[in-house]
Design an enzyme around this catalytic site. Structure first.
Site, short mmCIF file in Angstrom:
data_model
loop_
_atom_site.label_atom_id
_atom_site.label_comp_id
_atom_site.label_asym_id
_atom_site.label_seq_id
_atom_site.Cartn_x
_atom_site.Cartn_y
_atom_site.Cartn_z
N ASP A 31 -2.11 3.86 8.46
CA ASP A 31 -3.06 4.21 7.40
C ASP A 31 -4.26 4.99 7.96
O ASP A 31 -4.61 4.82 9.12
CB ASP A 31 -3.53 2.92 6.70
CG ASP A 31 -4.14 3.20 5.33
OD1 ASP A 31 -3.98 4.33 4.80
OD2 ASP A 31 -4.80 2.29 4.79
N HIS A 48 -1.99 14.03 7.57
CA HIS A 48 -0.59 13.58 7.61
C HIS A 48 0.17 14.29 8.72
O HIS A 48 1.01 13.69 9.40
CB HIS A 48 0.10 13.84 6.26
CG HIS A 48 -0.50 13.06 5.13
ND1 HIS A 48 -0.78 11.73 5.22
CD2 HIS A 48 -0.88 13.44 3.88
CE1 HIS A 48 -1.30 11.31 4.07
NE2 HIS A 48 -1.37 12.34 3.24
N LEU A 142 15.84 1.46 21.29
CA LEU A 142 14.86 1.12 20.25
C LEU A 142 15.39 1.47 18.85
O LEU A 142 15.90 2.57 18.64
CB LEU A 142 13.56 1.91 20.50
CG LEU A 142 12.47 1.76 19.43
CD1 LEU A 142 11.72 0.44 19.63
CD2 LEU A 142 11.49 2.91 19.46
N ARG A 199 -2.11 -2.79 11.39
CA ARG A 199 -2.55 -1.85 10.36
C ARG A 199 -3.77 -1.10 10.88
O ARG A 199 -4.74 -1.71 11.33
CB ARG A 199 -2.90 -2.54 9.04
CG ARG A 199 -3.31 -1.49 7.97
CD ARG A 199 -3.38 -2.02 6.56
NE ARG A 199 -3.61 -0.91 5.63
CZ ARG A 199 -3.24 -0.91 4.36
NH1 ARG A 199 -2.62 -1.95 3.85
NH2 ARG A 199 -3.48 0.14 3.58
C1 IPE Z 1 0.00 1.88 2.62
O1 IPE Z 1 -1.12 2.68 2.65
C2 IPE Z 1 1.24 2.73 2.59
C3 IPE Z 1 1.52 3.47 3.81
C4 IPE Z 1 0.83 3.43 4.93
C5 IPE Z 1 2.68 4.31 3.76
P1 IPE Z 1 -1.90 3.08 1.31
O2 IPE Z 1 -3.01 3.98 1.76
O3 IPE Z 1 -0.97 3.62 0.31
O4 IPE Z 1 -2.45 1.67 0.81
P2 IPE Z 1 -3.65 1.32 -0.16
O5 IPE Z 1 -3.47 2.13 -1.41
O6 IPE Z 1 -4.90 1.68 0.56
O7 IPE Z 1 -3.53 -0.15 -0.37
C1 IPE Z 2 -1.50 6.87 5.37
O1 IPE Z 2 -2.69 7.55 5.25
C2 IPE Z 2 -0.30 7.71 4.99
C3 IPE Z 2 0.31 7.36 3.71
C4 IPE Z 2 -0.03 6.38 2.95
C5 IPE Z 2 1.42 8.18 3.28
P1 IPE Z 2 -3.43 7.72 3.87
O2 IPE Z 2 -2.98 8.97 3.23
O3 IPE Z 2 -3.32 6.50 3.03
O4 IPE Z 2 -4.94 7.89 4.37
P2 IPE Z 2 -6.24 7.30 3.69
O5 IPE Z 2 -6.02 5.83 3.55
O6 IPE Z 2 -6.38 7.98 2.37
O7 IPE Z 2 -7.33 7.62 4.63
MG MG Z 3 -4.39 4.83 2.84
#
Ligand code: IPE
Ligand code: IPE
Ligand code: MG
Length: 251
Positions: A31, A48, A142, A199
């Site tokens: 995340d 990303h 792995l 996380r």
């Molecule tokens: C969780 O992250 C999903 C992934 C890392 C793929 P999100 O960014 O979607 O989660 P929330 O919305 O903050 O809970």
């Molecule tokens: C995690 O990063 C990737 C996915 C959920 C696909 P985010 O896109 O959720 O990044 P933030 O949480 O908005 O910073």
């Molecule tokens: Mg996120």
């Protein structure tokens, strides 16, 4: 199958930090890509893209450490709520990742797997992951398990539905339902539960990730955004894991 999963590969050389308990299965909620980009005044998709490079780095390191299974949360069943352009970009990433790195993964004996509702992904994404699965299915190193269009409630709902229909067909009796039967209908079927959940990005929640499988996992959170997550961070998490006392309800 199980032998393969539980077999501890040889300890990495010159690694004093990791002495002791190496987690067999590590799951990561990757995340913070969007915030990483925003901090640099870049579009979210730049985060990303950078995050994809982190995936490559971390897979390599996990392999070196001797982790057996690495499950990476790449796209949740709730992530479809994001703007169309961002979703489109995210759906192209598995293809780009595999186009770039599949030959290396094959060399490193990595086995690629996917868990999630694959059939709802765009065709080009399905093609890319299917090719990777096929080309690595006989690898014994792995296990790299991508959670793609994965949601734990969706997974459990699917399992309940299938079990119910097996009962209706007369193939199963309710008295046969136990934890291991339920596990055999989950998307992690055949894999051990994660020992360690990581996380990134400072959020302290599960966001619908592996609700069943994480029942007794150790959790490790960091403020670091996923694109900045390094080999050192993984080692730190693993070495803290090694110092934890897991009791599973005992003393
Ligand atoms: C969780 O992250 C999903 C992934 C890392 C793929 P999100 O960014 O979607 O989660 P929330 O919305 O903050 O809970
Ligand atoms: C995690 O990063 C990737 C996915 C959920 C696909 P985010 O896109 O959720 O990044 P933030 O949480 O908005 O910073
Ligand atoms: Mg996120």
């Amino acid at each position: 199958m199980l032998d393969k999963l539980f077999f501890k590969r040889k300890n990495p050389e010159n690694n004093t930090l990791l002495e002791g308990n190496i987690p067999s299965h590590v799951a990561i909620i990757m995340d913070g890509n969007g915030r990483w980009a925003r901090k640099r005044a870049l579009p979210r998709i730049a985060g990303h893209h950078e995050g994809m490079k982190t995936v490559r780095k971390i897979v390599k390191e996990a392999n070196k450490i001797g982790i057996n299974v690495l499950t990476l949360y790449a796209f949740s069943t709730e992530n479809w709520k994001r703007p169309r352009d961002e979703v489109d970009f995210l759906m192209k990433l598995p293809g780009e990742f595999l186009n770039t790195f599949l030959p290396d993964l094959i060399k490193e004996n990595v086995q690629v797997r996917i868990m999630g509702k694959k059939e709802l992904l765009p065709m080009h994404t399905i093609k890319a992951v299917d090719e990777a699965i096929k080309k690595t299915e006989n690898n014994t190193g792995l296990i790299l398990n991508f959670a793609l269009n994965y949601g734990s409630r969706d997974e459990i709902t699917g399992a309940v539905k299938t079990i119910a229909s097996e009962i209706k067909k007369g193939n199963l009796d309710p008295s046969q339902i136990d934890e291991s039967l339920i596990e055999s209908y989950l998307m992690t079927q055949g894999l051990s539960d994660p020992d360690l959940l990581i996380r990134t990005s400072g959020e302290v929640r599960l966001s619908n990730f592996m609700l069943w499988q994480l029942a007794y996992s150790e959790f490790w959170f960091t403020e670091v955004f996923w694109p900045d997550f390094s080999e050192e961070h993984l080692r730190e998490a693993v070495s803290q894991f090694a110092q934890r006392g897991r009791r599973y309800g005992g003393v």
